[in-house]
Design a protein around this motif. Structure first.
Motif, PDB file in Angstrom:
ATOM      1  N   ILE A 191      29.092  30.136 -13.953  1.00  0.00           N
ATOM      2  CA  ILE A 191      27.567  29.843 -14.869  1.00  0.00           C
ATOM      3  C   ILE A 191      26.775  31.350 -14.091  1.00  0.00           C
ATOM      4  N   GLN A 192      25.875  30.618 -15.638  1.00  0.00           N
ATOM      5  CA  GLN A 192      24.690  31.213 -15.182  1.00  0.00           C
ATOM      6  C   GLN A 192      23.180  30.539 -15.415  1.00  0.00           C
ATOM      7  N   TYR A 193      22.336  30.335 -14.423  1.00  0.00           N
ATOM      8  CA  TYR A 193      21.005  29.269 -14.457  1.00  0.00           C
ATOM      9  C   TYR A 193      20.161  30.292 -13.729  1.00  0.00           C
ATOM     10  N   ILE A 194      18.977  30.374 -13.539  1.00  0.00           N
ATOM     11  CA  ILE A 194      17.761  31.033 -12.632  1.00  0.00           C
ATOM     12  C   ILE A 194      16.983  30.083 -12.037  1.00  0.00           C
ATOM     13  N   SER A 219      20.927  33.995 -15.237  1.00  0.00           N
ATOM     14  CA  SER A 219      21.269  34.993 -13.902  1.00  0.00           C
ATOM     15  C   SER A 219      22.112  36.225 -15.283  1.00  0.00           C
ATOM     16  N   GLU A 220      22.808  36.938 -14.895  1.00  0.00           N
ATOM     17  CA  GLU A 220      23.844  38.005 -15.956  1.00  0.00           C
ATOM     18  C   GLU A 220      25.414  37.851 -15.364  1.00  0.00           C
ATOM     19  N   PRO A 221      25.736  37.394 -17.209  1.00  0.00           N
ATOM     20  CA  PRO A 221      26.857  36.776 -16.778  1.00  0.00           C
ATOM     21  C   PRO A 221      28.108  37.061 -16.128  1.00  0.00           C
ATOM     22  N   ARG A 222      28.486  35.916 -15.709  1.00  0.00           N
ATOM     23  CA  ARG A 222      29.616  35.695 -13.558  1.00  0.00           C
ATOM     24  C   ARG A 222      29.273  36.578 -12.689  1.00  0.00           C
ATOM     25  N   ALA A 223      28.009  36.964 -12.755  1.00  0.00           N
ATOM     26  CA  ALA A 223      27.419  36.848 -11.557  1.00  0.00           C
ATOM     27  C   ALA A 223      26.609  35.877 -10.644  1.00  0.00           C
ATOM     28  N   THR A 224      27.415  34.460 -10.370  1.00  0.00           N
ATOM     29  CA  THR A 224      27.841  33.163  -9.421  1.00  0.00           C
ATOM     30  C   THR A 224      28.250  32.710  -9.927  1.00  0.00           C
ATOM     31  N   THR A 225      29.784  32.535  -9.409  1.00  0.00           N
ATOM     32  CA  THR A 225      30.567  30.947 -10.272  1.00  0.00           C
ATOM     33  C   THR A 225      30.571  29.419  -9.563  1.00  0.00           C
ATOM     34  N   LEU A 226      30.814  28.479  -9.775  1.00  0.00           N
ATOM     35  CA  LEU A 226      30.664  27.563 -10.070  1.00  0.00           C
ATOM     36  C   LEU A 226      31.321  27.443  -8.371  1.00  0.00           C
ATOM     37  N   ASP A 271      31.335  24.464 -24.991  1.00  0.00           N
ATOM     38  CA  ASP A 271      29.920  23.936 -24.675  1.00  0.00           C
ATOM     39  C   ASP A 271      29.453  25.181 -23.506  1.00  0.00           C
ATOM     40  N   ALA A 272      30.845  25.328 -22.624  1.00  0.00           N
ATOM     41  CA  ALA A 272      30.351  26.374 -21.204  1.00  0.00           C
ATOM     42  C   ALA A 272      29.936  28.098 -21.662  1.00  0.00           C
ATOM     43  N   ASP A 273      30.534  28.618 -22.672  1.00  0.00           N
ATOM     44  CA  ASP A 273      30.551  29.946 -23.824  1.00  0.00           C
ATOM     45  C   ASP A 273      28.936  29.647 -23.743  1.00  0.00           C
ATOM     46  N   ALA A 274      28.198  28.741 -24.833  1.00  0.00           N
ATOM     47  CA  ALA A 274      26.950  28.909 -24.822  1.00  0.00           C
ATOM     48  C   ALA A 274      25.939  28.701 -23.673  1.00  0.00           C
ATOM     49  N   MET A 275      26.470  28.456 -22.433  1.00  0.00           N
ATOM     50  CA  MET A 275      25.537  27.795 -21.844  1.00  0.00           C
ATOM     51  C   MET A 275      25.378  28.408 -20.919  1.00  0.00           C
ATOM     52  N   HIS A 276      27.124  29.592 -20.264  1.00  0.00           N
ATOM     53  CA  HIS A 276      27.250  30.693 -19.044  1.00  0.00           C
ATOM     54  C   HIS A 276      27.449  31.662 -19.264  1.00  0.00           C
ATOM     55  N   HIS A 277      27.394  31.804 -20.648  1.00  0.00           N
ATOM     56  CA  HIS A 277      28.080  33.394 -21.188  1.00  0.00           C
ATOM     57  C   HIS A 277      26.897  34.210 -21.863  1.00  0.00           C
ATOM     58  N   GLY A 278      26.126  33.816 -21.711  1.00  0.00           N
ATOM     59  CA  GLY A 278      25.231  34.487 -22.517  1.00  0.00           C
ATOM     60  C   GLY A 278      24.517  35.641 -22.253  1.00  0.00           C
ATOM     61  N   ASP A 279      23.785  36.829 -23.099  1.00  0.00           N
ATOM     62  CA  ASP A 279      23.982  38.072 -22.742  1.00  0.00           C
ATOM     63  C   ASP A 279      22.411  37.978 -22.276  1.00  0.00           C
ATOM     64  N   VAL A 280      21.684  38.595 -21.136  1.00  0.00           N
ATOM     65  CA  VAL A 280      20.393  39.059 -20.690  1.00  0.00           C
ATOM     66  C   VAL A 280      20.306  40.366 -20.249  1.00  0.00           C
ATOM     67  N   SER A 281      20.350  41.050 -21.138  1.00  0.00           N
ATOM     68  CA  SER A 281      19.633  42.536 -20.523  1.00  0.00           C
ATOM     69  C   SER A 281      18.724  42.595 -21.362  1.00  0.00           C
ATOM     70  N   ARG A 282      18.076  42.201 -22.433  1.00  0.00           N
ATOM     71  CA  ARG A 282      16.698  42.551 -22.444  1.00  0.00           C
ATOM     72  C   ARG A 282      16.007  41.985 -21.359  1.00  0.00           C
ATOM     73  N   ALA A 283      16.433  40.639 -20.814  1.00  0.00           N
ATOM     74  CA  ALA A 283      15.168  40.469 -20.071  1.00  0.00           C
ATOM     75  C   ALA A 283      15.458  40.765 -18.066  1.00  0.00           C
ATOM     76  N   VAL A 284      16.617  41.344 -18.392  1.00  0.00           N
ATOM     77  CA  VAL A 284      16.774  42.394 -17.376  1.00  0.00           C
ATOM     78  C   VAL A 284      16.691  43.948 -17.638  1.00  0.00           C
ATOM     79  N   ALA A 285      15.892  44.335 -18.488  1.00  0.00           N
ATOM     80  CA  ALA A 285      15.317  45.607 -18.611  1.00  0.00           C
ATOM     81  C   ALA A 285      13.886  45.359 -18.894  1.00  0.00           C
ATOM     82  N   ALA A 286      13.856  44.325 -19.122  1.00  0.00           N
ATOM     83  CA  ALA A 286      11.801  43.898 -18.833  1.00  0.00           C
ATOM     84  C   ALA A 286      11.456  43.922 -17.577  1.00  0.00           C
TER      85      ALA A 286
END
Length: 334
Positions: A191-194, A219-226, A271-286
């Protein structure tokens, strides 16, 4: 060194409140602008301005003053963002608009970043027919007024203390009851959440360091699970509840609605691909950082207990959660 000046459009409920709290803790000079009808009140450490930007003259309180950063959490008709941003363009350094990953067009593949196609929207839309289009219109309104001084924070699933949607509060309340708890899918499902507090820290950092453009803020992809989320609920509540993992086919066959009846969870697929597998590298770099899921859950439980176990509920969002009779039937194999 001068104190950073922050304007929060909203600031009394979930994300806005987290922004206010984070800014005060960091020594910012904070002003909040809201309608004055919210159930919770901002800290005494802030300057409060009242106005309803859906009404004629509703922005009058903002006609005087200047700020380094403005944070806007508006979710309704984009014209409200358009008018506020236009009024503030010459008196605010950076305009941070809290958008949503819902702005991406379907289907959004796993691993998509901020360059993925988005839905149509208009800064001049004066109605609210669709959440995704409204958020996209808000983005366009912010960019229209601020150009490269606009930050578009495309948040995903937001959890943490003061949540008024009901997702994590429902899981905590259900698990606190104990017994066998229906856990959908597999414990290993990512899961991806913040956490709202980590989102707030990112918004302030992005607004004050010259960031620009769109960022996926989860959060980063696969950083947390349900499974880790629900295990944290068991630990925080001390209930001794037992999680019974039921495969997604059985859950869906029972007519249970993912996301609403079983919050946070989405079955494996688009739906899970869209919600819980997004690339967040730009935000992490920022500068995006996240706290452990155990901390988010434990702090939410402490807050929920302080309220007597009943979380506030946004009137514009449906009440989430699964009826216990349906849960019992599925667990019994019916």
């Amino acid at each position: 060194m001068s104190t950073n000046r922050l304007l929060v459009l909203g600031g009394t409920e979930f994300v806005g409140r987290a922004v206010v709290d984070e800014a005060i803790a960091a020594g910012w000079e904070v002003t909040v602008f809201h309608r004055g009808t919210n159930r919770s009140s901002p800290s005494d450490a802030v300057t409060v301005l009242h106005g309803d930007r859906t009404l004629p003259g509703g922005l009058d309180a903002l006609r005087v003053g200047s700020w380094d950063v403005a944070v806007d959490t508006w979710s309704w008709a984009p014209v409200a963002v358009r008018d506020a941003a236009a009024l503030l363009a010459d008196r605010v350094g950076t305009y941070v608009y809290v958008s949503s990953r819902s702005v991406y067009a379907d289907p959004l593949p796993a691993g998509a970043d901020e360059d993925a196609p988005v839905v149509d929207g208009s800064a001049h839309d004066d109605g609210f027919a669709d959440y995704a289009r409204a958020k996209r219109g808000g983005e366009l309104a912010a960019v229209q007024a601020f150009g490269d001084r606009a930050v578009l924070a495309r948040a995903g699933l937001i959890l943490g203390p003061h949540e008024n949607i009901g997702r994590l509060p429902w899981w905590l309340a259900r698990i606190a009851e104990g017994g066998e708890v229906l856990a959908p899918g597999a414990a290993s499902d990512p899961i991806q959440y913040i956490d709202a507090r980590d989102l707030a820290a990112f918004l302030l950092a992005a607004g004050s360091t010259g960031a620009s453009g769109a960022f996926n803020v989860v959060s980063e992809p696969r950083a947390t699970t349900l499974g880790e989320l629900l295990d944290a609920c068991v630990a925080a509540t001390g209930s001794g509840a037992t999680l019974r993992w039921v495969d997604q086919e059985r859950v869906l066959a029972a007519g249970i609605q993912p996301w609403t009846q079983l919050p946070v969870w989405l079955p494996t697929g688009p739906d899970a691909d869209a919600m819980h597998h997004g690339d967040v590298s730009r935000a992490v770099a920022a500068g995006l950082r996240r706290r452990p899921v155990t901390e988010t859950v434990a702090d939410t439980w402490v807050w929920l207990q302080a309220l007597g176990g009943v979380a506030p509920q946004r009137p514009d969002r449906p009440v989430v959660g699964l009826d216990r009779a349906i849960e019992r039937a599925v667990l019994a194999g019916n």
